[in-house]
Design a protein around this motif. Structure first.
Motif, PDB file in Angstrom:
ATOM      1  N   THR A   1       1.085  14.756 -14.355  1.00 46.21           N
ATOM      2  CA  THR A   1       1.895  15.105 -13.184  1.00 46.21           C
ATOM      3  C   THR A   1       3.344  14.738 -13.495  1.00 46.21           C
ATOM      4  O   THR A   1       3.613  13.887 -14.360  1.00 46.21           O
ATOM      5  CB  THR A   1       1.445  14.333 -11.927  1.00 46.21           C
TER       6      THR A   1
ATOM      7  N   THR B   1      11.334  10.618 -10.245  1.00 43.90           N
ATOM      8  CA  THR B   1      10.537  11.845 -10.188  1.00 43.90           C
ATOM      9  C   THR B   1      11.430  13.079 -10.027  1.00 43.90           C
ATOM     10  O   THR B   1      11.196  14.086 -10.712  1.00 43.90           O
ATOM     11  CB  THR B   1       9.478  11.753  -9.073  1.00 43.90           C
TER      12      THR B   1
ATOM     13  N   ASP C   1      -5.873  17.097  -6.215  1.00 43.78           N
ATOM     14  CA  ASP C   1      -4.861  16.831  -5.198  1.00 43.78           C
ATOM     15  C   ASP C   1      -3.976  18.068  -5.051  1.00 43.78           C
ATOM     16  O   ASP C   1      -3.121  18.329  -5.889  1.00 43.78           O
ATOM     17  CB  ASP C   1      -4.038  15.612  -5.601  1.00 43.78           C
TER      18      ASP C   1
ATOM     19  N   THR D   1       5.183  12.892 -11.750  1.00 40.98           N
ATOM     20  CA  THR D   1       5.316  11.457 -11.464  1.00 40.98           C
ATOM     21  C   THR D   1       4.827  10.616 -12.639  1.00 40.98           C
ATOM     22  O   THR D   1       5.469   9.620 -13.006  1.00 40.98           O
ATOM     23  CB  THR D   1       4.549  11.093 -10.176  1.00 40.98           C
ATOM     24  N   GLN D   2       3.719  10.995 -13.247  1.00 42.01           N
ATOM     25  CA  GLN D   2       3.231  10.263 -14.419  1.00 42.01           C
ATOM     26  C   GLN D   2       4.241  10.343 -15.558  1.00 42.01           C
ATOM     27  O   GLN D   2       4.511   9.346 -16.231  1.00 42.01           O
ATOM     28  CB  GLN D   2       1.887  10.825 -14.881  1.00 42.01           C
TER      29      GLN D   2
ATOM     30  N   THR E   1      11.451  16.215 -12.516  1.00 38.86           N
ATOM     31  CA  THR E   1      11.226  17.576 -12.028  1.00 38.86           C
ATOM     32  C   THR E   1      12.282  18.520 -12.596  1.00 38.86           C
ATOM     33  O   THR E   1      11.959  19.641 -13.003  1.00 38.86           O
ATOM     34  CB  THR E   1      11.229  17.600 -10.486  1.00 38.86           C
TER      35      THR E   1
ATOM     36  N   ARG F   1      -1.501  18.631  -3.376  1.00 39.12           N
ATOM     37  CA  ARG F   1      -0.061  18.384  -3.243  1.00 39.12           C
ATOM     38  C   ARG F   1       0.609  18.220  -4.602  1.00 39.12           C
ATOM     39  O   ARG F   1       1.830  18.229  -4.694  1.00 39.12           O
ATOM     40  CB  ARG F   1       0.185  17.122  -2.412  1.00 39.12           C
ATOM     41  N   GLN F   2      -0.186  18.049  -5.648  1.00 44.79           N
ATOM     42  CA  GLN F   2       0.344  17.775  -6.983  1.00 44.79           C
ATOM     43  C   GLN F   2       0.201  18.981  -7.894  1.00 44.79           C
ATOM     44  O   GLN F   2      -0.628  19.861  -7.653  1.00 44.79           O
ATOM     45  CB  GLN F   2      -0.443  16.615  -7.615  1.00 44.79           C
TER      46      GLN F   2
ATOM     47  N   ARG G   1       3.070  24.911 -15.244  1.00 46.42           N
ATOM     48  CA  ARG G   1       2.538  24.087 -14.154  1.00 46.42           C
ATOM     49  C   ARG G   1       1.266  24.742 -13.632  1.00 46.42           C
ATOM     50  O   ARG G   1       1.216  25.959 -13.477  1.00 46.42           O
ATOM     51  CB  ARG G   1       3.547  23.988 -13.025  1.00 46.42           C
TER      52      ARG G   1
ATOM     53  N   HIS H   1      -3.057  20.784  -9.368  1.00 43.98           N
ATOM     54  CA  HIS H   1      -3.887  19.621  -9.697  1.00 43.98           C
ATOM     55  C   HIS H   1      -5.279  19.862  -9.126  1.00 43.98           C
ATOM     56  O   HIS H   1      -5.420  20.229  -7.960  1.00 43.98           O
ATOM     57  CB  HIS H   1      -3.271  18.357  -9.094  1.00 43.98           C
TER      58      HIS H   1
END
Length: 158
Positions: free
Chosen positions: A63, A75, A99, A65-66, A79, A101-102, A93, A96
């Motif tokens: 992700t 983040t 999730d 974030t990761q 991005t 939202r991811q 992309r 997920h």
């Protein structure tokens, strides 16, 4: 430097102990080496973007974030980096799976090819520097490399 000597141009200042000098010299040598490898290996993609490509190549889909956590950036900054890489066709992309939202970011075939070429270029750069060294110097660097890997991966003693 043909022999093993301190990269310092000046002798240790009065009051500096050997461990402080070593810490400073080691930090500077590692920073210079890392910078040279990063900038010598790829002229088309900025080093921070290459870092993301190489991370994805090693670990697989992540992700934003990761990726941001690993690269120690925000983040939103990651991005922007991912957007640049996606525009160039190096990453894609996907939603997920766990999730909604991811998103997961992963390499495209051209991103994987760029990662491979970058690793090859970096290894070639290093090989050119190792080539003129004699067997004893290479053995010393092997031991130093093993120690550096252990040094970086261990927790400092308190």
């Amino acid at each position: 430097m043909t022999s093993i000597e301190s990269p310092r141009e000046q002798p240790a200042a009065h009051g500096e102990d050997e461990v402080s000098v070593l810490a400073s010299d080691l930090r500077m040598a590692c920073q210079r080496l890392a910078r040279r490898v990063r900038f010598e290996s790829n002229k088309d993609v900025p080093p921070h973007q290459v870092g993301v490509l190489l991370r994805l190549n090693r670990i697989g889909a992540q992700t934003p974030t990761q990726l941001a956590d690993h690269e120690r950036v925000s983040t939103p900054s990651m991005t922007r980096t991912v957007n640049c890489l996606a525009e160039k066709g190096y990453v894609a992309r996907t939603p997920h799976p766990d999730d909604g939202r991811q998103v997961l970011v992963d390499l495209t075939p051209s991103g994987r090819d760029l990662a491979r070429r970058t690793i090859e270029a970096r290894d070639t750069w290093m090989l050119r520097r190792l080539d003129p060294l004699d067997e004893e110097q290479r053995a010393l660097l092997r031991r130093a490399t093993d120690l550096l890997i252990e040094f970086v991966d261990s927790e400092p003693r308190r």
